[in-house]
Write a protein that holds these residues in place. Structure first.
Motif, PDB file in Angstrom:
ATOM      1  N   ASN A 292       0.824  -1.222   0.000  1.00 41.85           N
ATOM      2  CA  ASN A 292       0.000   0.000   0.000  1.00 41.85           C
ATOM      3  C   ASN A 292       0.850   1.261   0.000  1.00 41.85           C
ATOM      4  O   ASN A 292       0.399   2.308  -0.454  1.00 41.85           O
ATOM      5  CB  ASN A 292      -0.916   0.031   1.226  1.00 41.85           C
ATOM      6  CG  ASN A 292      -2.124  -0.849   1.016  1.00 41.85           C
ATOM      7  OD1 ASN A 292      -2.379  -1.302  -0.096  1.00 41.85           O
ATOM      8  ND2 ASN A 292      -2.864  -1.091   2.083  1.00 41.85           N
ATOM      9  N   ASN A 293       2.051   1.152   0.555  1.00 41.02           N
ATOM     10  CA  ASN A 293       2.926   2.321   0.568  1.00 41.02           C
ATOM     11  C   ASN A 293       3.664   2.501  -0.750  1.00 41.02           C
ATOM     12  O   ASN A 293       4.501   3.383  -0.882  1.00 41.02           O
ATOM     13  CB  ASN A 293       3.931   2.220   1.715  1.00 41.02           C
ATOM     14  CG  ASN A 293       3.289   2.622   3.021  1.00 41.02           C
ATOM     15  OD1 ASN A 293       3.021   3.790   3.233  1.00 41.02           O
ATOM     16  ND2 ASN A 293       3.001   1.658   3.870  1.00 41.02           N
ATOM     17  N   LEU A 294       3.349   1.659  -1.715  1.00 40.20           N
ATOM     18  CA  LEU A 294       4.001   1.727  -3.012  1.00 40.20           C
ATOM     19  C   LEU A 294       2.997   2.075  -4.099  1.00 40.20           C
ATOM     20  O   LEU A 294       3.253   2.874  -4.978  1.00 40.20           O
ATOM     21  CB  LEU A 294       4.634   0.360  -3.308  1.00 40.20           C
ATOM     22  CG  LEU A 294       5.347   0.141  -4.622  1.00 40.20           C
ATOM     23  CD1 LEU A 294       6.560   1.028  -4.703  1.00 40.20           C
ATOM     24  CD2 LEU A 294       5.769  -1.313  -4.731  1.00 40.20           C
ATOM     25  N   ASN A 301       5.685   6.218  -0.413  1.00 41.79           N
ATOM     26  CA  ASN A 301       6.276   6.184   0.919  1.00 41.79           C
ATOM     27  C   ASN A 301       7.319   5.082   0.998  1.00 41.79           C
ATOM     28  O   ASN A 301       7.118   4.076   1.668  1.00 41.79           O
ATOM     29  CB  ASN A 301       5.200   5.921   1.966  1.00 41.79           C
ATOM     30  CG  ASN A 301       4.608   7.207   2.470  1.00 41.79           C
ATOM     31  OD1 ASN A 301       5.337   8.118   2.865  1.00 41.79           O
ATOM     32  ND2 ASN A 301       3.294   7.275   2.446  1.00 41.79           N
ATOM     33  N   VAL A 302       8.425   5.290   0.320  1.00 41.55           N
ATOM     34  CA  VAL A 302       9.429   4.229   0.264  1.00 41.55           C
ATOM     35  C   VAL A 302       9.939   3.908   1.664  1.00 41.55           C
ATOM     36  O   VAL A 302      10.105   2.746   2.024  1.00 41.55           O
ATOM     37  CB  VAL A 302      10.600   4.628  -0.649  1.00 41.55           C
ATOM     38  CG1 VAL A 302      11.642   3.520  -0.708  1.00 41.55           C
ATOM     39  CG2 VAL A 302      10.094   4.936  -2.038  1.00 41.55           C
ATOM     40  N   GLY A 303      10.168   4.965   2.462  1.00 42.06           N
ATOM     41  CA  GLY A 303      10.701   4.767   3.811  1.00 42.06           C
ATOM     42  C   GLY A 303       9.795   3.901   4.658  1.00 42.06           C
ATOM     43  O   GLY A 303      10.222   2.880   5.198  1.00 42.06           O
ATOM     44  N   ARG A 304       8.510   4.284   4.741  1.00 43.85           N
ATOM     45  CA  ARG A 304       7.607   3.538   5.609  1.00 43.85           C
ATOM     46  C   ARG A 304       7.352   2.135   5.059  1.00 43.85           C
ATOM     47  O   ARG A 304       7.314   1.153   5.807  1.00 43.85           O
ATOM     48  CB  ARG A 304       6.293   4.288   5.798  1.00 43.85           C
ATOM     49  CG  ARG A 304       5.531   3.793   7.022  1.00 43.85           C
ATOM     50  CD  ARG A 304       4.164   4.425   7.138  1.00 43.85           C
ATOM     51  NE  ARG A 304       4.229   5.867   6.991  1.00 43.85           N
ATOM     52  CZ  ARG A 304       3.399   6.568   6.213  1.00 43.85           C
ATOM     53  NH1 ARG A 304       2.463   5.959   5.513  1.00 43.85           N
ATOM     54  NH2 ARG A 304       3.516   7.876   6.120  1.00 43.85           N
ATOM     55  N   GLY A 305       7.182   2.054   3.733  1.00 43.74           N
ATOM     56  CA  GLY A 305       6.984   0.741   3.113  1.00 43.74           C
ATOM     57  C   GLY A 305       8.141  -0.190   3.432  1.00 43.74           C
ATOM     58  O   GLY A 305       7.949  -1.361   3.754  1.00 43.74           O
ATOM     59  N   SER A 306       9.362   0.368   3.371  1.00 44.93           N
ATOM     60  CA  SER A 306      10.541  -0.446   3.666  1.00 44.93           C
ATOM     61  C   SER A 306      10.588  -0.851   5.129  1.00 44.93           C
ATOM     62  O   SER A 306      11.096  -1.927   5.464  1.00 44.93           O
ATOM     63  CB  SER A 306      11.822   0.314   3.314  1.00 44.93           C
ATOM     64  OG  SER A 306      11.821   0.641   1.957  1.00 44.93           O
ATOM     65  N   ALA A 307      10.069   0.015   5.998  1.00 46.38           N
ATOM     66  CA  ALA A 307      10.043  -0.340   7.419  1.00 46.38           C
ATOM     67  C   ALA A 307       9.128  -1.539   7.640  1.00 46.38           C
ATOM     68  O   ALA A 307       9.477  -2.478   8.366  1.00 46.38           O
ATOM     69  CB  ALA A 307       9.592   0.849   8.258  1.00 46.38           C
TER      70      ALA A 307
END
Lengths: 337, 307
Positions: A292-294, A301-307
């Motif tokens: 969903n962050n992509l 939201n690359v940062g949050r998606g990666s988290a």
């Protein structure tokens, strides 16, 4: 992480090497003639480069990106934010996050007590001398060849259709039932979390597919059980359960390991069916939050998606290490004996 | 299958001794058959229901209920799903991805498996661990950076509509090969390890090059494992939903399985149309499964055998 396992196995390999009888050994690449050497490096190099570049580099990058606020547009926009993404996940997105963790955990536990036990039971029954065993096997296995996305699609139209679904007509008592839209909790943990009814509907569809998979694996394992063991158990007057518990089950240990790994990984990977059924809420799992962050409105939201991806990674890391070390330790011992 | 005796009680054993080929129909056996038949019947309902509904007009299902006897038979659902879903194009998209991805996956992983299992060198276990562990990762861990990498690799227009690796058939082929070669390398190296070691020596004495040993000696002997893997990988790549949904965001270019993500919204009001569409997606894998069942099961158990 892979390098740590690899290092330890490599050192143990070289430490034991002198004990090996020399005639048993394969030739080393360093003994190759010039052309063979090039061929060897190409044969290993090209596939490995592709695998590392598209699988391991992104995995490690995910860990790194989870500490940034990158939006995925320009590298110059990237800032190091420390644990900010994780803090936000635990505060602002707390509800989504914990519900997803609960759903992943429920899926995992469910797969173990539902499809795994039932699949093992079916395998046990089919392992008896049965007429038409092949037919039953085919029936139970057929759903496994379908994509989980198709399974979702099929169940949506045939079983869970609000007005005409088979589940509605059987259990709805003449009224329409919104199986896939009902977000209320069947079992709740506190005020905000629980296992929603629509998630359970999805679990049933997943179980339909997963059971056959497990059945086939156990059936293969049971076929390799030595018949004399069973006969001995029979002569000793073991009950059916005792024979299974003490004779058959212990020999299935390698299969249990594989089933455990498959189940854990499948539970963490689950995505297709939940995405395709696109039910309003409460059915999210971690893989959906990552994606969903992509995609779509929450995209970029690359940062949050990666988290989220990193959390997923940490959850499966232990199992991956356990399985891989277990397997290759055994392989090495096998090679030496 | 039929060769395995149940042998769980002395009584059963004695009977099995005397009547090797006939199973005694004791009450326990009857219960067993009844249980299995009912379970099998329940199991087939979703697929049977989808087939049944797909040949029925939706109005009739609504009017008379899903359990009713069918009064009319129609191909309209299939016709409509075929046209609206652009199914032929989607099958073609799938073919363009599936065929090269399958061939390359088997080719690449057999080479690594050969080098790691037929020769002993410093890092052969390291490489196998790398591939095995890579195959166990959830795809969603990889997707954020992969998407960004794909977005930054330009491709000429004749290779990609988007001008980038992202959104192109090539990108999907590459990730399938990279990801699936993990499992295939694992399985093939286990298999090749069991071939006699003397083959390497014999090839060397004959002056055969490494490539000849790989391609003309080891590969033909690995054929059963390759057949099993090809069947299994066919379904896995065909069934892929995730990679294509994220890396192929143009609906028209998607392969068939992931185009379900779009069809779900378009057909939302007509369950029988959804049933027909899901049959289109399911049929190729069902045909492959029914035709190559033996290889299929062999592929799964090859991976599990060496647990």
């Amino acid at each position: 992480m892979a390098s740590t396992i690899a290092d330890s196995s490599a050192t143990s390999d070289s430490a034991r090497a002198p004990k090996r009888p020399p005639k048993q050994r394969y030739r080393k690449p360093s003994q190759f003639r010039g052309r063979d050497r090039t061929v060897f490096y190409l044969m290993v190099g090209i596939p490995t480069a592709l695998h590392v570049l598209l699988v391991w580099v992104p995995t490690v990058s995910s860990l790194f990106l989870s500490f940034t606020d990158w939006n995925g547009i320009r590298f110059s926009d990237m800032n190091w934010v420390g644990f900010l993404n994780y803090e936000q996940i635990l505060t602002v997105f707390e509800k989504d996050f914990w519900q997803a963790v609960i759903n992943n955990a429920v899926l995992l536990v469910f797969l173990f007590i539902g499809p795994t036990i039932f699949g093992m039971f079916l395998a046990y029954l089919l392992d008896k001398r049965i007429r038409g065993s092949r037919f039953y096997q085919s029936v139970f296995y057929t759903p496994v060849v379908l994509s989980l996305a198709v399974v979702g699609f099929m169940w949506q139209s045939v079983i869970y259709s609000t007005d005409n679904g088979l589940a509605t007509q059987l259990f709805g008592g003449g009224e329409s039932v919104d199986w896939l839209g009902n977000q209320s909790f069947l079992i709740s943990f506190g005020d905000n979390y629980g296992i929603s009814k629509n998630f359970i509907a999805i679990l049933v569809a997943i179980a339909w597919r997963h059971t056959g998979y497990i059945m086939v694996l156990y059936l293969a394992g049971m076929k390799s059980v030595d018949n004399s063991l069973r006969e001995a158990a029979g002569l000793d007057g073991c009950s059916e359960w005792q024979a299974f518990r003490h004779v058959i089950f212990p020999t299935l240990k390698p299969i249990n390991v594989v089933v455990a790994v498959i189940t854990v990984i499948e539970a963490l990977r689950a995505f297709d069916i939940i995405y395709v059924l696109n039910t309003p809420r409460k059915t999210e799992v971690l893989s959906i939050l990552t994606t969903n962050n992509l995609l779509g409105e929450g995209g970029g939201n690359v940062g949050r998606g990666s988290a989220y991806a990193t959390i997923l990674f940490l959850m499966c890391l232990g199992f991956v290490i356990w399985y891989v070390t277990n397997h290759y330790k055994k392989t090495q011992e096998g090679a030496e004996s | 299958m039929s060769a395995t005796t149940s042998g769980t009680s002395t009584e059963a054993l004695m009977e099995a001794e005397f009547e090797r080929n006939k199973e005694p129909l004791r009450p326990a056996r009857i219960v067993l058959y009844v249980f299995l038949s009912i379970t099998a019947l329940v199991w087939i309902i979703p697929i049977f229901g989808a087939v049944f509904a797909s040949f029925r007009p939706f109005e009739e299902t609504v009017r008379e209920g899903a359990f009713s006897w069918p009064n009319s038979f129609t191909l309209d659902n299939y016709r409509e799903a075929w046209e609206q879903g652009d199914i032929l194009k989607k099958y073609w998209n799938t073919t363009l991805i599936l065929v090269p991805a399958l061939a390359l996956t088997l080719f690449f992983s057999s080479m690594v498996a050969f080098a790691c299992s037929r020769y002993s060198w410093k890092f052969n276990i390291t490489f196998l661990v790398l591939f095995t562990a890579g195959n166990l990762l959830p795809q969603q861990i990889i997707i954020q950076p992969l998407f960004q990498i794909y977005n930054r690799i330009p491709l000429p227009d004749f290779m990609s509509n988007s001008g980038k690796l992202n959104g192109s058939t090539w990108g999907l082929i590459l990730i399938h090969v990279a990801f699936q070669s993990g499992f295939c390398t694992f399985v093939l190296s286990n298999y090749m390890k069991l071939l006699p070691k003397s083959l390497n020596e014999a090839a060397r004495v004959d002056g055969a090059s490494m490539w000849v040993l790989y391609w003309q000696v080891i590969m033909p002997l690995t054929r059963p494992a390759l057949a099993a893997l090809a069947t299994l990988e066919f379904t896995w790549i065909y069934n892929d939903f995730f990679w294509a949904v994220v890396l192929e965001q143009q609906g028209a270019d998607r392969p068939i399985t992931s185009s379900l993500a779009n069809l779900g919204g378009e057909f939302a009001t007509d369950d029988n149309l959804i049933a027909a569409a899901s049959m289109y997606v399911a049929i190729p894998t069902l045909i492959v499964y029914l035709a190559l069942q033996k290889h299929f099961i062999a592929g799964l158990t090859l991976g599990a055998d060496k647990g």
